[in-house]
Design a protein around this motif. Structure first.
Motif, PDB file in Angstrom:
ATOM      1  N   GLY A   1     -18.727   5.904 -13.654  1.00 26.27           N
ATOM      2  CA  GLY A   1     -17.377   5.756 -14.158  1.00 26.27           C
ATOM      3  C   GLY A   1     -16.475   5.166 -13.087  1.00 26.27           C
ATOM      4  N   VAL A   2     -15.217   4.956 -13.432  1.00 25.35           N
ATOM      5  CA  VAL A   2     -14.240   4.423 -12.473  1.00 25.35           C
ATOM      6  C   VAL A   2     -13.029   5.357 -12.421  1.00 25.35           C
ATOM      7  CG1 VAL A   2     -14.927   2.024 -12.902  1.00 25.35           C
ATOM      8  CG2 VAL A   2     -13.028   3.004 -14.204  1.00 25.35           C
ATOM      9  N   HIS A   3     -12.432   5.471 -11.251  1.00 21.79           N
ATOM     10  CA  HIS A   3     -11.171   6.187 -11.066  1.00 21.79           C
ATOM     11  C   HIS A   3     -10.245   5.286 -10.269  1.00 21.79           C
ATOM     12  CE1 HIS A   3     -11.840  10.520 -12.282  1.00 21.79           C
ATOM     13  NE2 HIS A   3     -13.027   9.983 -12.479  1.00 21.79           N
ATOM     14  N   LEU A   4      -8.998   5.225 -10.703  1.00 23.35           N
ATOM     15  CA  LEU A   4      -8.013   4.381 -10.021  1.00 23.35           C
ATOM     16  C   LEU A   4      -6.912   5.246  -9.425  1.00 23.35           C
ATOM     17  CD1 LEU A   4      -6.816   1.508  -9.414  1.00 23.35           C
ATOM     18  CD2 LEU A   4      -5.580   1.725 -11.590  1.00 23.35           C
ATOM     19  N   ASN A   5      -6.629   5.042  -8.135  1.00 21.81           N
ATOM     20  CA  ASN A   5      -5.444   5.609  -7.506  1.00 21.81           C
ATOM     21  C   ASN A   5      -4.325   4.585  -7.628  1.00 21.81           C
ATOM     22  OD1 ASN A   5      -6.623   8.060  -6.147  1.00 21.81           O
ATOM     23  ND2 ASN A   5      -7.885   6.492  -5.173  1.00 21.81           N
ATOM     24  N   GLY A   6      -3.317   4.873  -8.430  1.00 21.36           N
ATOM     25  CA  GLY A   6      -2.135   4.018  -8.505  1.00 21.36           C
ATOM     26  C   GLY A   6      -1.105   4.588  -7.548  1.00 21.36           C
ATOM     27  N   TRP A   7      -0.726   3.829  -6.540  1.00 19.71           N
ATOM     28  CA  TRP A   7       0.168   4.382  -5.508  1.00 19.71           C
ATOM     29  C   TRP A   7       1.236   3.357  -5.150  1.00 19.71           C
ATOM     30  CZ3 TRP A   7       0.830   2.471  -0.441  1.00 19.71           C
ATOM     31  CH2 TRP A   7      -0.004   1.383  -0.103  1.00 19.71           C
ATOM     32  N   ARG A   8       2.284   3.852  -4.506  1.00 17.93           N
ATOM     33  CA  ARG A   8       3.287   2.948  -3.917  1.00 17.93           C
ATOM     34  C   ARG A   8       3.905   3.651  -2.715  1.00 17.93           C
ATOM     35  NH1 ARG A   8       7.897   3.250  -8.728  1.00 17.93           N
ATOM     36  NH2 ARG A   8       9.225   4.769  -7.679  1.00 17.93           N
ATOM     37  N   PRO A   9       4.467   2.872  -1.784  1.00 20.63           N
ATOM     38  CA  PRO A   9       5.015   3.500  -0.581  1.00 20.63           C
ATOM     39  C   PRO A   9       6.137   4.460  -0.952  1.00 20.63           C
ATOM     40  CG  PRO A   9       4.855   1.103  -0.314  1.00 20.63           C
ATOM     41  CD  PRO A   9       4.601   1.392  -1.756  1.00 20.63           C
ATOM     42  N   GLY A  10       6.127   5.630  -0.329  1.00 21.54           N
ATOM     43  CA  GLY A  10       7.164   6.638  -0.580  1.00 21.54           C
ATOM     44  C   GLY A  10       7.875   6.988   0.706  1.00 21.54           C
ATOM     45  N   SER A  11       8.683   8.024   0.639  1.00 23.12           N
ATOM     46  CA  SER A  11       9.481   8.391   1.812  1.00 23.12           C
ATOM     47  C   SER A  11       8.638   9.114   2.854  1.00 23.12           C
ATOM     48  CB  SER A  11      10.658   9.272   1.375  1.00 23.12           C
ATOM     49  OG  SER A  11      10.154  10.416   0.707  1.00 23.12           O
ATOM     50  N   ASP A  12       7.488   9.662   2.455  1.00 26.15           N
ATOM     51  CA  ASP A  12       6.641  10.417   3.385  1.00 26.15           C
ATOM     52  C   ASP A  12       5.191   9.994   3.163  1.00 26.15           C
ATOM     53  OD1 ASP A  12       5.734  12.313   5.210  1.00 26.15           O
ATOM     54  OD2 ASP A  12       5.603  13.896   3.695  1.00 26.15           O
ATOM     55  N   GLY A  13       4.941   8.682   3.377  1.00 28.26           N
ATOM     56  CA  GLY A  13       3.612   8.158   3.082  1.00 28.26           C
ATOM     57  C   GLY A  13       3.518   7.744   1.627  1.00 28.26           C
ATOM     58  N   PRO A  14       2.308   7.506   1.136  1.00 31.18           N
ATOM     59  CA  PRO A  14       2.170   7.005  -0.237  1.00 31.18           C
ATOM     60  C   PRO A  14       2.547   8.046  -1.290  1.00 31.18           C
ATOM     61  CG  PRO A  14       0.006   7.286   0.831  1.00 31.18           C
ATOM     62  CD  PRO A  14       1.037   7.568   1.869  1.00 31.18           C
ATOM     63  N   ASP A  15       3.140   7.556  -2.387  1.00 34.03           N
ATOM     64  CA  ASP A  15       3.299   8.349  -3.602  1.00 34.03           C
ATOM     65  C   ASP A  15       2.204   7.931  -4.580  1.00 34.03           C
ATOM     66  OD1 ASP A  15       5.579   9.634  -2.700  1.00 34.03           O
ATOM     67  OD2 ASP A  15       6.961   8.207  -3.642  1.00 34.03           O
ATOM     68  N   LEU A  16       1.735   8.887  -5.389  1.00 33.50           N
ATOM     69  CA  LEU A  16       0.660   8.613  -6.346  1.00 33.50           C
ATOM     70  C   LEU A  16       1.134   8.835  -7.774  1.00 33.50           C
ATOM     71  CD1 LEU A  16      -2.326  10.370  -4.533  1.00 33.50           C
ATOM     72  CD2 LEU A  16      -2.381   8.013  -5.354  1.00 33.50           C
ATOM     73  N   TRP A  17       0.739   7.925  -8.654  1.00 31.83           N
ATOM     74  CA  TRP A  17       0.972   8.150 -10.087  1.00 31.83           C
ATOM     75  C   TRP A  17      -0.086   9.105 -10.613  1.00 31.83           C
ATOM     76  CZ3 TRP A  17       5.239   7.188 -12.522  1.00 31.83           C
ATOM     77  CH2 TRP A  17       6.065   6.130 -12.110  1.00 31.83           C
TER      78      TRP A  17
END
Lengths: 288, 288
Positions: free
Chosen positions: B118-134
């Motif tokens: 299977g596949v798993h996707l980490n959707g992330w974007r830069p946040g105030s304390d490292g990456p944020d994750l959806w």
């Protein structure tokens, strides 16, 4: 030509050819069977059998073990088995994060087959075809892998230095990376291998870091270990890994790991799972 | 509380409680010993012994094996062992990248203990304390892990779909990610585990991808499988992994892998090497 051959080369280790080095019943290293007879010269330090080399029960605690193994190291140097002390002590622990068992001069690590830890840094920046990597060419007078290609920074973890401190120290020494830049590196994983050598074996763990370097930065070697640095696309590095032996043996593994993490080696590659397992201990023989 | 407990939970598998499922002498799955008697109803398909469940030698080739296992699947549904066909075929191959052995309805995968991808996707974007994750919250009517937290996208690899095609398809279905954005995802590795279930076992490989999403993007579920999406800092996700069971069992592993690759879990962590080995097959029992 394949990526996997480098993983196999770095894990060429047949436990049958070695005796476990025991301390209070725990395995703390491996000694080549044909080398073990050299330890007969130290009957107060080692008990030898056909099954194992055991540190004598009279040697209790880390300080006593460090002194005893230091004495044996000097004896092996006198016997011509080891060249000379490196005057750099490595901490031998009972597994990662475990208590200190003893300290050992770096020169004697392969003879006793003790686990050693080090750091490797991928210095990269965005290029025209994915990431570009800063690659060093090792000096021709290096004992190990002279003239071969290397990561921007790599080094063994000596006494009193954790992975992060080792990284900052080596970044300054090997590539003149200012601390303000070096602290932007981040850990990305670790790679394990166990490999037979003429003088014994390497039981190595490499902690791996990535550092994105700014466009106006270029590394500069200050300790004479690197002849020059060049910027190569990561794709070109991976071609060299596949098709040549230009890179130092264990640096091939660091680059395969980089390629996997940065999507340059993809799941559609038939060896993908074998590569991931092989980087993380799947090819290591002889138990923990 | 620790990260490692999730790796141990996902690898809770005792091969002694299972019989290997053999096809032409190769192991292609595992059947629980207490379930194997249900296969006595298909004497032309399976040869049962106390040692193994073997596909009959008269069943030659992938097409014949697919038909025979489809017949058995329908029989197990009639017997009340399996609920109903999922009408989604999974390709069972002789190892990753190996030739197709047969196709099997998704509903029967755990019963036969066949390897699934299977596949798993980490959707992330830069946040105030490292990456944020959806992070998605799974619908309450999901059969598996209802109401638990999940990656932005995850899905099994069905017939005719490779990892990349599965990722693009699921990204559209599960999170309404436009293809122009989804193709900026890149592969970052894979995670393996082998876990006993009431109906059999899971022998799973998750191919993992990262996607940095732009500030103006928010996922939207279109297939009813996710109740809502929220943005959480990766550090907060890792705290939840350590201290709670809020995430679906295997998503904990994907987040530990994300934490390692993004430098949020560091080598100074005593379990660091155990985590890396455990993610990549080090805890898998029962052979390849």
């Amino acid at each position: 030509m394949s990526y996997l051959r480098h993983l196999e080369a770095c894990n060429r280790f047949d436990p049958e050819r070695f005796l476990p080095l025991l301390m209070a019943g725990r395995r703390v290293g491996f000694v080549r069977r044909d080398n073990a007879r050299l330890l007969e010269a130290f009957p107060r330090i080692f008990n030898l059998s056909g099954e194992a080399v055991a540190l004598a029960d009279t040697i209790q605690g880390a300080d006593a073990a460090t002194r005893a193994l230091g004495e044996a190291t000097d004896g092996l140097i006198r016997a011509g088995m080891l060249e000379k002390r490196r005057d750099e002590l490595f901490e031998i622990t009972d597994g990662w994060g475990g208590p200190l068992l003893f300290e050992l001069d770096r020169a004697a690590i392969p003879f006793f087959g003790a686990r050693a830890y080090g750091v490797h840094l991928n210095g990269w920046r965005p290029g025209s075809d994915g990431p570009d990597l800063w690659i060093g060419k090792r000096a021709k007078d290096k004992k190990i892998a002279p003239g071969q290609l290397d990561n921007i920074v790599a080094g063994g973890m000596g006494e009193g230095y954790g992975p992060w401190e080792t990284l900052l120290k080596e970044a300054a020494e090997e590539a003149d990376i200012p601390e303000a830049l070096a602290i932007r590196a981040h850990a990305v994983g670790a790679i394990r291998y166990r490999m037979e050598l003429a003088e014994g074996m390497r039981d190595d763990v490499m902690f791996v870091y990535d550092l994105e370097t700014p466009a106006d930065f270029a590394p500069r070697n200050t300790d004479g270990e690197i002849e020059d640095f060049r910027l190569l696309s990561a794709r070109e590095c991976l071609r060299l890994v596949r098709e040549t032996d230009d890179f130092k043996f264990n640096v091939n593994l660091v680059l395969v790991d980089f390629g996997i993490r940065h999507g340059l080696i993809v799941p559609e590659e038939p060896d993908y799972l074998a590569l991931l397992e092989g980087l993380h201990g799947g090819l290591v023989r002889g138990g923990q």
